[in-house]
Design an enzyme around this catalytic site. Sequence first.
Site, short mmCIF file in Angstrom:
data_model
loop_
_atom_site.label_atom_id
_atom_site.label_comp_id
_atom_site.label_asym_id
_atom_site.label_seq_id
_atom_site.Cartn_x
_atom_site.Cartn_y
_atom_site.Cartn_z
N GLY A 84 0.85 -1.19 0.00
CA GLY A 84 0.00 0.00 0.00
C GLY A 84 0.88 1.23 0.00
O GLY A 84 2.06 1.16 0.37
N GLN A 89 3.14 9.87 1.48
CA GLN A 89 4.46 9.20 1.55
C GLN A 89 5.37 9.58 0.39
O GLN A 89 6.58 9.36 0.46
CB GLN A 89 4.28 7.67 1.61
CG GLN A 89 3.63 7.21 2.92
CD GLN A 89 3.46 5.72 2.97
OE1 GLN A 89 2.49 5.18 2.45
NE2 GLN A 89 4.42 5.02 3.57
N CYS A 132 6.10 -0.27 7.59
CA CYS A 132 5.77 0.95 6.86
C CYS A 132 6.98 1.39 6.03
O CYS A 132 8.09 1.43 6.55
CB CYS A 132 5.37 2.05 7.83
SG CYS A 132 4.87 3.58 7.01
N LEU A 133 6.72 1.71 4.77
CA LEU A 133 7.82 2.13 3.89
C LEU A 133 8.46 3.44 4.38
O LEU A 133 9.59 3.73 4.00
CB LEU A 133 7.31 2.28 2.45
CG LEU A 133 6.87 0.98 1.77
CD1 LEU A 133 6.14 1.27 0.47
CD2 LEU A 133 8.07 0.06 1.53
N HIS A 174 -4.27 1.38 7.92
CA HIS A 174 -2.89 1.89 7.95
C HIS A 174 -2.77 3.09 6.99
O HIS A 174 -2.19 4.12 7.35
CB HIS A 174 -1.94 0.76 7.55
CG HIS A 174 -0.49 1.13 7.46
ND1 HIS A 174 0.47 0.63 8.34
CD2 HIS A 174 0.19 1.91 6.58
CE1 HIS A 174 1.65 1.12 8.00
NE2 HIS A 174 1.52 1.90 6.93
N GLU A 175 -3.33 2.96 5.78
CA GLU A 175 -3.23 4.05 4.79
C GLU A 175 -4.11 5.24 5.16
O GLU A 175 -3.71 6.39 4.97
CB GLU A 175 -3.58 3.54 3.39
CG GLU A 175 -2.77 2.35 2.87
CD GLU A 175 -1.27 2.50 3.00
OE1 GLU A 175 -0.77 3.64 3.08
OE2 GLU A 175 -0.58 1.47 3.05
N HIS A 178 -2.29 7.28 7.55
CA HIS A 178 -1.31 8.15 6.89
C HIS A 178 -1.97 9.44 6.40
O HIS A 178 -1.43 10.53 6.55
CB HIS A 178 -0.70 7.46 5.66
CG HIS A 178 0.50 6.60 5.94
ND1 HIS A 178 1.64 7.09 6.55
CD2 HIS A 178 0.75 5.30 5.67
CE1 HIS A 178 2.53 6.10 6.63
NE2 HIS A 178 2.02 5.01 6.11
O1 GNR Z 1 4.11 -2.59 2.47
C1 GNR Z 1 3.46 -2.47 3.53
N1 GNR Z 1 3.16 -3.57 4.27
C2 GNR Z 1 2.30 -3.52 5.34
C3 GNR Z 1 2.27 -4.64 6.19
C4 GNR Z 1 1.42 -4.67 7.26
C5 GNR Z 1 0.56 -3.62 7.49
C6 GNR Z 1 0.58 -2.51 6.68
C7 GNR Z 1 1.44 -2.47 5.60
S1 GNR Z 1 1.45 -1.08 4.56
C8 GNR Z 1 3.11 -1.12 4.02
C9 GNR Z 1 3.35 -0.04 3.00
C10 GNR Z 1 3.15 1.31 3.64
O2 GNR Z 1 3.94 1.83 4.38
N2 GNR Z 1 2.02 1.89 3.41
O3 GNR Z 1 1.72 3.07 3.99
NI NI Z 2 2.88 3.10 5.84
#
Ligand code: GNR
Ligand code: NI
Length: 210
Positions: A84, A89, A132-133, A174-175, A178
Amino acid sequence: MRFAAAGTNSEHSYPLGPRGATGLGRIDRGLRTAYIADMAVREIIKLPDKRLRLKSEPVKRVDAGIRKLVDDLFETMYDAPGIGLAAIQIGVAKRVMTMDLSKKDDTHEPQVFINPEVTWASAETAKYEEGCLSIPEFYEEVERPAKVKVKYLDIDGKEHEIEATGLLATCLQHEIDHINGVLFIDYISKLKRDRIVKKFAKAAKHSMAD
Ligand code: GNR
Ligand code: NI
């Protein structure tokens, strides 16, 4: 980047075909070429970048600028790789996110969510180890509602509402976090959070001195 052949480039197969996310392939060939050549892997901003704490702005109209943003998000997300990516980001404070939860390397299931909103969340929770990236190489278990309903616009500006469980529910939350300036480390213990924030602040300081 440029495409070697329809649907592929030199490094990996491209999920969206040679026309990007959004069907611009149907338009004039010259413009299409310029448009495709314009797609870009963008830099992913990392902790302690303060932009990660911005509340992103709603999209008023799904226009060519938004479609270009979506293409850049996909290209950046697949390059990372991640499952995601929220626009903030890559430093764009608009309420846009991309996702692909397909497991196999050779199949792609690109999904776009514009102005996503949680309209309902279950009392039941689930734990999932998140990463999270924007906080590379740090993983921690996070507890969130197990089931959510999410309302959003698709790439054509059409409204949808879906019910999500499992990894889809986790990733959507999660997104959407963000998009609201919230990071998954906000849910872990203060001790662990402070340690990770400090580590990234120190790394940023050292790379500045290079
Ligand atoms: O690549 C991603 N893997 C992930 C694994 C578990 C819960 C959420 C994520 S999202 C993350 C990519 C990212 O940072 N998205 O904002
Ligand atoms: Ni993230």
